[in-house]
Design a protein around this motif. Structure first.
Motif, PDB file in Angstrom:
ATOM      1  N   ALA A   7      -7.063  48.775   4.956  1.00 58.61           N
ATOM      2  CA  ALA A   7      -8.527  48.695   4.973  1.00 58.61           C
ATOM      3  C   ALA A   7      -9.095  49.495   6.143  1.00 58.61           C
ATOM      4  N   ALA A   8      -8.462  49.406   7.300  1.00 61.25           N
ATOM      5  CA  ALA A   8      -8.912  50.164   8.469  1.00 61.25           C
ATOM      6  C   ALA A   8      -8.775  51.668   8.221  1.00 61.25           C
ATOM      7  N   ALA A   9      -7.725  52.075   7.519  1.00 60.87           N
ATOM      8  CA  ALA A   9      -7.545  53.497   7.200  1.00 60.87           C
ATOM      9  C   ALA A   9      -8.666  53.994   6.286  1.00 60.87           C
ATOM     10  N   VAL A  10      -9.030  53.191   5.300  1.00 59.74           N
ATOM     11  CA  VAL A  10     -10.134  53.570   4.399  1.00 59.74           C
ATOM     12  C   VAL A  10     -11.434  53.682   5.190  1.00 59.74           C
ATOM     13  N   LEU A  11     -11.692  52.724   6.063  1.00 62.20           N
ATOM     14  CA  LEU A  11     -12.899  52.796   6.884  1.00 62.20           C
ATOM     15  C   LEU A  11     -12.879  54.038   7.765  1.00 62.20           C
ATOM     16  N   GLY A  12     -11.724  54.375   8.321  1.00 63.61           N
ATOM     17  CA  GLY A  12     -11.602  55.583   9.128  1.00 63.61           C
ATOM     18  C   GLY A  12     -11.963  56.830   8.337  1.00 63.61           C
ATOM     19  N   GLU A  13     -11.520  56.883   7.081  1.00 66.01           N
ATOM     20  CA  GLU A  13     -11.866  58.010   6.210  1.00 66.01           C
ATOM     21  C   GLU A  13     -13.362  58.066   5.938  1.00 66.01           C
ATOM     22  N   ARG A  14     -14.028  56.928   6.048  1.00 67.84           N
ATOM     23  CA  ARG A  14     -15.468  56.850   5.808  1.00 67.84           C
ATOM     24  C   ARG A  14     -16.275  56.948   7.105  1.00 67.84           C
ATOM     25  N   GLY A  15     -15.600  57.309   8.193  1.00 64.31           N
ATOM     26  CA  GLY A  15     -16.281  57.529   9.461  1.00 64.31           C
ATOM     27  C   GLY A  15     -16.496  56.303  10.329  1.00 64.31           C
ATOM     28  N   VAL A  16     -15.814  55.197  10.004  1.00 66.84           N
ATOM     29  CA  VAL A  16     -15.961  53.969  10.783  1.00 66.84           C
ATOM     30  C   VAL A  16     -14.726  53.800  11.667  1.00 66.84           C
ATOM     31  N   SER A  17     -14.953  53.670  12.953  1.00 66.57           N
ATOM     32  CA  SER A  17     -13.858  53.520  13.905  1.00 66.57           C
ATOM     33  C   SER A  17     -13.504  52.044  14.081  1.00 66.57           C
TER      34      SER A  17
END
Length: 132
Positions: free
Chosen positions: A91-101
């Motif tokens: 889930a964190a990886a998907v958020l990272g791809e969406r610009g969320v740190s």
């Protein structure tokens, strides 16, 4: 012991400093589907209901010039909003791809469960907690 008075959580309500930005963050970035959205002219306020899980919603509100709410370090009131996910790292990886740190993934010393935090557009801490 008597029957519990309260049932499941129905909704959590957030007042946003920038309604369109928060609506895009929760609806598009986090992928929560919009259930209902309405403009309330008498209050000069938008209200958007997003579906978190069956029976649980997140309500976003806009109000003219809402005062900021302190959130760190550990101010009184809502500490954070937590969402259950099957795999915190994914889930964190998907958020990272969406610009969320996201913060580094940690392990809860009492439950052994993995978790991480990120912030919404207003700085509200949001936790991803690995569910069973």
């Amino acid at each position: 012991m008597s029957k519990p008075l309260l049932g499941a959580i129905h909704h959590v309500a957030l007042i946003c400093s920038d309604y369109p930005r928060s609506r895009a963050f929760y609806g598009e970035t986090l992928g929560l589907p919009i259930v209902h959205e309405v403009y309330r002219a008498a209050r000069d306020s938008w209200k958007c209901d997003l579906l978190v899980s069956p029976g649980v919603q997140l309500e976003l509100f806009s109000f003219p010039d809402p005062p900021p709410r302190p959130s760190r370090p550990e101010a009184q009131g809502l500490r954070h909003l937590a969402f259950a996910v099957p795999d915190v790292s994914a889930a964190a990886a998907v958020l990272g791809e969406r610009g969320v740190s996201c913060e580094p993934v940690r392990v809860d010393e009492y439950t052994g469960k993995r978790f991480t935090f990120f912030a919404d557009p207003d700085g509200l801490p949001i936790e991803l907690y690995e569910a069973d």
